[in-house]
Design an enzyme around this catalytic site. Structure first.
Site, PDB file in Angstrom:
ATOM      1  N   VAL A   1       0.904 -20.692  -7.217  1.00  0.00           N
ATOM      2  CA  VAL A   1       0.193 -21.837  -6.640  1.00  0.00           C
ATOM      3  C   VAL A   1       0.416 -23.071  -7.503  1.00  0.00           C
ATOM      4  O   VAL A   1       0.095 -23.064  -8.700  1.00  0.00           O
ATOM      5  CB  VAL A   1      -1.321 -21.569  -6.533  1.00  0.00           C
ATOM      6  CG1 VAL A   1      -2.020 -22.723  -5.806  1.00  0.00           C
ATOM      7  CG2 VAL A   1      -1.604 -20.250  -5.839  1.00  0.00           C
TER       8      VAL A   1
ATOM      9  N   ASN B   1       1.516 -26.947  -3.333  1.00  0.00           N
ATOM     10  CA  ASN B   1       0.341 -27.763  -3.027  1.00  0.00           C
ATOM     11  C   ASN B   1       0.291 -29.087  -3.783  1.00  0.00           C
ATOM     12  O   ASN B   1      -0.529 -29.941  -3.452  1.00  0.00           O
ATOM     13  CB  ASN B   1      -0.928 -26.941  -3.326  1.00  0.00           C
ATOM     14  CG  ASN B   1      -2.201 -27.751  -3.214  1.00  0.00           C
ATOM     15  OD1 ASN B   1      -2.556 -28.214  -2.140  1.00  0.00           O
ATOM     16  ND2 ASN B   1      -2.876 -27.943  -4.345  1.00  0.00           N
TER      17      ASN B   1
ATOM     18  N   TYR C   1       3.284 -41.931   1.573  1.00  0.00           N
ATOM     19  CA  TYR C   1       2.591 -40.652   1.747  1.00  0.00           C
ATOM     20  C   TYR C   1       2.963 -39.977   3.066  1.00  0.00           C
ATOM     21  O   TYR C   1       3.357 -38.810   3.096  1.00  0.00           O
ATOM     22  CB  TYR C   1       1.078 -40.872   1.683  1.00  0.00           C
ATOM     23  CG  TYR C   1       0.273 -39.612   1.908  1.00  0.00           C
ATOM     24  CD1 TYR C   1       0.169 -38.650   0.908  1.00  0.00           C
ATOM     25  CD2 TYR C   1      -0.380 -39.390   3.118  1.00  0.00           C
ATOM     26  CE1 TYR C   1      -0.560 -37.489   1.112  1.00  0.00           C
ATOM     27  CE2 TYR C   1      -1.116 -38.233   3.332  1.00  0.00           C
ATOM     28  CZ  TYR C   1      -1.200 -37.296   2.322  1.00  0.00           C
ATOM     29  OH  TYR C   1      -1.921 -36.143   2.538  1.00  0.00           O
TER      30      TYR C   1
ATOM     31  N   LYS D   1       5.280 -36.532   3.664  1.00  0.00           N
ATOM     32  CA  LYS D   1       4.706 -35.349   4.309  1.00  0.00           C
ATOM     33  C   LYS D   1       5.515 -34.966   5.551  1.00  0.00           C
ATOM     34  O   LYS D   1       5.649 -33.775   5.870  1.00  0.00           O
ATOM     35  CB  LYS D   1       3.238 -35.600   4.668  1.00  0.00           C
ATOM     36  CG  LYS D   1       2.328 -35.756   3.451  1.00  0.00           C
ATOM     37  CD  LYS D   1       2.333 -34.522   2.569  1.00  0.00           C
ATOM     38  CE  LYS D   1       1.297 -34.608   1.468  1.00  0.00           C
ATOM     39  NZ  LYS D   1       1.248 -33.401   0.623  1.00  0.00           N
TER      40      LYS D   1
ATOM     41  N   VAL E   1     -10.060 -32.740   3.754  1.00  0.00           N
ATOM     42  CA  VAL E   1     -10.896 -32.267   2.652  1.00  0.00           C
ATOM     43  C   VAL E   1     -11.043 -33.382   1.621  1.00  0.00           C
ATOM     44  O   VAL E   1     -10.058 -34.022   1.239  1.00  0.00           O
ATOM     45  CB  VAL E   1     -10.270 -31.016   1.991  1.00  0.00           C
ATOM     46  CG1 VAL E   1     -11.106 -30.568   0.799  1.00  0.00           C
ATOM     47  CG2 VAL E   1     -10.131 -29.896   3.018  1.00  0.00           C
TER      48      VAL E   1
END
Length: 299
Positions: free
Chosen positions: A42, A123, A188, A192, A220
């Site tokens: 991770v 991540n 950004y 992505k 989130v």
């Protein structure tokens, strides 16, 4: 272009129940011990979504390797897992994903600690302040590309050989922003969007060996979203456990038909499976595509 492509193009509007917290399909109790013997790597693991995801995988029985820049926060996450899930196996290595040599070293440390890699959660990410292209500070704009593209490439490059060996899973944590344009977030959102295409390349080059998802984690509230300001924070209404446990579900095998595609944590995956699997597979949907007028289609 099919209806399913249109729903995917604006990111959230697949016609299924929109979820913002734990629901029946991702109840942690469903996955107890399901990942015993698996190893998950991770990145961005020291806070927010990364930390919650590492905990969810540990709770599901996986050995967890944590990669992030700061030793102190890595130790905090490891200590929390050790305390809450006795017997869980956790290791870490301080890693800046932009630096290829550090990612290479982290992967080597993971192999040294656990012998293999079954699952990669890529991540790490960055976002600029909201500025138009004319207003943006060039170095800051390019730094977003460095983290989100170079960083994800580095993680992909060094972990893929191990995932091929284990027939494993790679999850890019991307964003619904990959699917639409908000003026002021050009770095950004474009980076992505790149991750969607990277997932498609992984599928094209390793279909049958590696499963890969371009994964929107929901809205989130994290340090990164808080830094982006109130225009972004108003969309941050989802619990961090939603993406964490959705990712645990994605590596169970039932969602392998979604490999190479954009997937949102906000979609009820039970409904996607029961109602939309066939058209998604049939139309090769939930991927980046160019739409042309029907009049221009080749006969």
């Amino acid at each position: 272009m099919s209806d399913i492509d249109i729903f995917a193009s604006n990111g959230q509007d697949l016609p299924v129940t929109e979820r913002h917290d734990i629901y029946a399909g991702i109840q942690p109790s469903k996955f107890h011990g399901s990942l015993a013997g698996k190893v998950v790597f991770v990145t961005g693991a020291s806070r927010g979504i990364g930390a919650a995801t590492a905990r969810a995988f540990a709770q599901s029985g996986a050995s967890v390797f944590l990669a992030a820049r700061k030793i102190a926060t890595l130790e905090d996450v490891k200590n929390g897992i050790d305390k809450d899930f006795p017997g869980a196996k956790v290791a870490y290595y301080p890693t800046d994903v932009v630096k290829a040599e550090e990612v290479k070293a982290a992967v080597e440390e993971c192999i040294k600690a656990f012998g293999k890699i079954d699952i990669v959660i890529s991540n790490s990410g960055a976002a600029e302040n909201i500025r138009t292209l004319a207003q943006a500070e060039p170095d800051n704009w390019w730094w977003t590309w460095e983290v989100n593209v170079r960083g994800n490439f580095n993680v992909t490059h060094y972990t893929l050989p191990h995932l091929v060996k284990t027939h494993g899973y790679l999850i890019y944590v991307t964003s619904v922003g990959a699917q639409y344009i908000m003026p002021g977030l050009s770095a950004y959102q474009s980076t992505k969007h790149v991750l969607n295409r990277l997932a498609e390349f992984v599928l094209a080059e390793h279909d049958g060996d590696v499963k890969v998802f371009s994964f929107h984690p929901g809205g989130v509230k994290t340090e990164m979203s808080e830094a982006a300001g109130p225009e972004i924070l108003k969309y941050c209404i989802d619990d961090v456990q939603l993406p964490a446990w959705t990712m645990v579900r994605l590596v169970q095998g039932e969602e392998d038909y979604l490999s190479g595609r954009f997937v949102s944590a906000n979609w009820d995956l039970d409904e996607v499976l029961s109602q939309w699997k066939e058209p998604i597979v049939r139309d090769d949907a939930l991927k980046n595509k160019l739409t042309v007028p029907k009049e221009l289609h080749r006969k």
